[in-house]
Design an enzyme around this catalytic site. Structure first.
Site, mmCIF file in Angstrom:
data_model
loop_
_atom_site.group_PDB
_atom_site.id
_atom_site.type_symbol
_atom_site.label_atom_id
_atom_site.label_comp_id
_atom_site.label_asym_id
_atom_site.label_seq_id
_atom_site.Cartn_x
_atom_site.Cartn_y
_atom_site.Cartn_z
ATOM 1 N N ASN A 210 44.443 76.387 130.101
ATOM 2 C CA ASN A 210 44.201 75.149 130.854
ATOM 3 C C ASN A 210 43.056 74.379 130.210
ATOM 4 O OD1 ASN A 210 41.583 76.010 132.075
ATOM 5 N ND2 ASN A 210 42.886 77.606 132.946
ATOM 6 N N ASP A 279 46.232 81.843 136.983
ATOM 7 C CA ASP A 279 46.727 82.628 138.128
ATOM 8 C C ASP A 279 47.839 83.588 137.700
ATOM 9 O OD1 ASP A 279 45.003 81.647 140.040
ATOM 10 O OD2 ASP A 279 46.234 79.869 140.412
ATOM 11 N N LYS A 289 55.962 87.411 116.745
ATOM 12 C CA LYS A 289 56.104 86.003 117.119
ATOM 13 C C LYS A 289 57.510 85.751 117.663
ATOM 14 C CE LYS A 289 55.790 81.410 115.265
ATOM 15 N NZ LYS A 289 56.145 80.626 114.109
ATOM 16 N N ILE A 309 39.634 87.407 140.450
ATOM 17 C CA ILE A 309 38.382 88.046 140.012
ATOM 18 C C ILE A 309 37.296 87.888 141.083
ATOM 19 C CG2 ILE A 309 36.560 88.009 138.248
ATOM 20 C CD1 ILE A 309 38.720 86.998 136.276
ATOM 21 N N PHE A 325 34.296 78.294 143.179
ATOM 22 C CA PHE A 325 34.602 76.864 143.115
ATOM 23 C C PHE A 325 36.015 76.658 143.642
ATOM 24 C CE2 PHE A 325 31.393 74.434 140.691
ATOM 25 C CZ PHE A 325 30.485 75.460 140.486
ATOM 26 N N LYS A 339 39.527 79.243 151.471
ATOM 27 C CA LYS A 339 39.148 80.118 150.339
ATOM 28 C C LYS A 339 37.881 80.913 150.650
ATOM 29 C CE LYS A 339 41.534 77.604 146.800
ATOM 30 N NZ LYS A 339 41.580 76.669 145.704
ATOM 31 N N LYS A 343 38.546 84.801 150.303
ATOM 32 C CA LYS A 343 37.890 85.535 149.210
ATOM 33 C C LYS A 343 36.618 86.223 149.688
ATOM 34 C CE LYS A 343 39.948 82.371 145.898
ATOM 35 N NZ LYS A 343 40.203 82.276 144.472
HETATM 36 N N1 CTP Z 1 39.278 82.667 140.697
HETATM 37 C C1 CTP Z 1 39.106 83.930 140.173
HETATM 38 N N2 CTP Z 1 40.194 84.639 139.735
HETATM 39 C C2 CTP Z 1 41.432 84.110 139.814
HETATM 40 C C3 CTP Z 1 41.603 82.813 140.354
HETATM 41 C C4 CTP Z 1 40.509 82.117 140.777
HETATM 42 O O1 CTP Z 1 37.966 84.415 140.084
HETATM 43 N N3 CTP Z 1 42.455 84.818 139.384
HETATM 44 C C5 CTP Z 1 38.101 81.960 141.184
HETATM 45 C C6 CTP Z 1 37.759 80.700 140.428
HETATM 46 O O2 CTP Z 1 36.846 80.985 139.389
HETATM 47 C C7 CTP Z 1 37.147 79.827 141.504
HETATM 48 C C8 CTP Z 1 37.861 80.242 142.769
HETATM 49 O O3 CTP Z 1 38.391 81.537 142.497
HETATM 50 O O4 CTP Z 1 35.784 80.111 141.694
HETATM 51 C C9 CTP Z 1 38.950 79.348 143.255
HETATM 52 O O5 CTP Z 1 39.885 79.131 142.280
HETATM 53 P P1 CTP Z 1 41.175 78.243 142.564
HETATM 54 O O6 CTP Z 1 42.024 78.237 141.350
HETATM 55 O O7 CTP Z 1 40.765 76.924 143.154
HETATM 56 O O8 CTP Z 1 41.819 79.059 143.739
HETATM 57 P P2 CTP Z 1 43.025 79.980 143.812
HETATM 58 O O9 CTP Z 1 42.551 81.205 144.513
HETATM 59 O O10 CTP Z 1 43.660 80.196 142.480
HETATM 60 O O11 CTP Z 1 43.977 79.197 144.793
HETATM 61 P P3 CTP Z 1 45.019 78.021 144.499
HETATM 62 O O12 CTP Z 1 45.315 78.038 143.042
HETATM 63 O O13 CTP Z 1 46.155 78.418 145.361
HETATM 64 O O14 CTP Z 1 44.337 76.762 144.988
#
Ligand code: CTP
Length: 399
Positions: A210, A279, A289, A309, A325, A339, A343
């Site tokens: 990303n 995700d 490859k 994480i 975040f 969240k 979390k």
């Molecule tokens: N995060 C993480 N590990 C993941 C996904 C997210 O530690 N596998 C952490 C990000 O670093 C951030 C927070 O979780 O601090 C929220 O990430 P976000 O992508 O907004 O949330 P998601 O839990 O992935 O939810 P969604 O994508 O459904 O909005």
């Protein structure tokens, strides 16, 4: 003993109704053992008398830049040198504007230019004046010059409005000043920060990733370091140079990042997840490859979910303060609150990524801090200034 004992504090008061609180502030500072010199603008004297502040501080109040009698005693340069810290409380919109311009047309502004001591301001003004773009631009300028801004708080105002613009209470300002004489707000603490994107390999040459630049995480690492923390920065691939004196662990995939976090989790007093973790990852990583198939054939990838994480760290290391975040495009606060609970973390820093001024790669960001106690919105700030404000807010969190 208070950390303010024997510290030389200049309290500069500008014109605003909150000036009435300055008397209590002087009283508390003296009680904490500080030596206090009061500087007043002419506007301030319309709200509170110099005599009151002289009686409370035990020193004559300084009001004029070009007064031969005053300059013969402690003139503006002596005052500037005497100070361990200058606090402007209340700081009016007018004072913020004059400071931002570097004016030196009265004692207060001249003193701020002349001193090497830290300058802190506690803004107080009508909520519309605080929100006005001119004041917000001045705020940016002041933060960029290392002037610390504390408050304003939100609530009912003397003018009858409700909103952001109230000066912090004197006791809160005394705590802020106390903290300035620590070795840093995070001295003795270990802060673990994840940053940047992750790369999820498809084969030896391709990956899913990303646009995360890592800027926010690296700025937070610097800001935590500046507050005396031991910092461990665990980062996916970025173009940034890690701050000096920070332990840097470079990773690629979300799984690598999780392992690196778990390895240092026991040490973490604070865990901040800024990384844009993928995700999902490909269910299978091809050793060779991947080759194109027949001309019309597409390619279907099977993806599996990566572990969260942040949620894993908050579950495994209950001692650590955990902060995440949330980049959202709609219902920002509601999603952030969900969240926060899901979390099980102490703070979610939420931002609207549909706003083009503050996207992934931009240098600026505008966020809301969501905790179990409520929501606080910060103004649009550079990531560098925002990081400093966030570390101040995070250092106040407890479990
Ligand atoms: N995060 C993480 N590990 C993941 C996904 C997210 O530690 N596998 C952490 C990000 O670093 C951030 C927070 O979780 O601090 C929220 O990430 P976000 O992508 O907004 O949330 P998601 O839990 O992935 O939810 P969604 O994508 O459904 O909005």
């Amino acid at each position: 003993m208070s950390r303010l004992n024997n510290k030389h504090i200049i309290l500069a008061i500008s014109g605003g109704i909150a000036a009435y609180k300055s008397a209590e502030l002087v009283r508390l500072l003296i009680k904490a053992g500080a030596k206090v010199q009061v500087v007043m603008t002419s506007g301030a004297t319309a709200f509170i008398t110099p005599l009151t502040l002289q009686a409370l501080s035990g020193n004559p109040v300084h009001q004029h830049l070009l007064n031969p009698k005053a300059e013969a005693g402690m003139g503006h340069i002596q005052l500037a040198r005497w100070a361990d810290l200058v606090l402007i409380a209340p700081a009016s919109a007018n004072v913020m504007a004059r400071l931002a311009q570097g004016q030196a047309d009265d004692l207060l502004t001249t003193l701020c230019l002349a001193t090497n001591a830290p300058v802190l301001i506690a803004p107080a003004m009508n909520q519309a004046m605080w929100k006005d773009q001119a004041t917000q631009d001045n705020l940016q300028t002041l933060l960029g010059r290392n002037i610390q801004v504390h408050g304003p708080a939100s609530g009912e105002q003397a003018c009858g409005d409700t909103g952001s613009g109230r000066m912090l209470e004197p006791s809160q300002l005394v705590s802020v000043l106390n903290a300035q004489f620590d070795q840093g707000l995070l001295a003795g603490k270990t802060v673990v920060i994840t940053a940047g994107p992750t790369r999820e390999a498809l084969d030896p040459v391709r990956f899913i990733s990303n646009h995360s630049s890592g800027k926010m995480g690296y700025a937070l690492a610097q800001a935590a370091k500046d507050q005396g923390a031991t910092v461990i920065l665990i980062s996916g691939p970025t173009h940034l140079t890690p701050p000096e004196d920070v332990t840097f662990i470079g990773v690629n995939s979300a799984q690598d990042m999780l392992l690196a976090c778990l390895n240092v989790g026991d040490d973490a007093d604070v865990f901040i997840a800024t990384a844009a973790v993928a995700d999902y990852r490909p269910a299978k990583v091809s050793e060779q490859k991947l080759k194109k198939q027949n001309a019309d054939d597409g390619l279907t990838l099977e993806l599996v979910q990566n572990a969260d994480i942040l949620a894993t760290m908050s579950a495994h290391y209950p001692r650590a303060i955990t902060v995440g975040f949330a980049a959202e495009t709609q219902d920002i606060i509601t999603h952030a609150q969900t969240k926060l609970k899901r979390k099980n973390v102490q703070m979610i820093i939420a931002n609207d990524v549909s706003d083009t001024r503050i996207g992934f790669n931009s240098d600026d960001n505008q966020v809301s801090l969501v905790t179990a106690n409520g929501v606080e919105s910060l103004p649009l700030l550079s990531k560098h200034n925002l990081a400093r404000q966030l570390i101040l807010a995070i250092s106040k969190l407890s479990k």
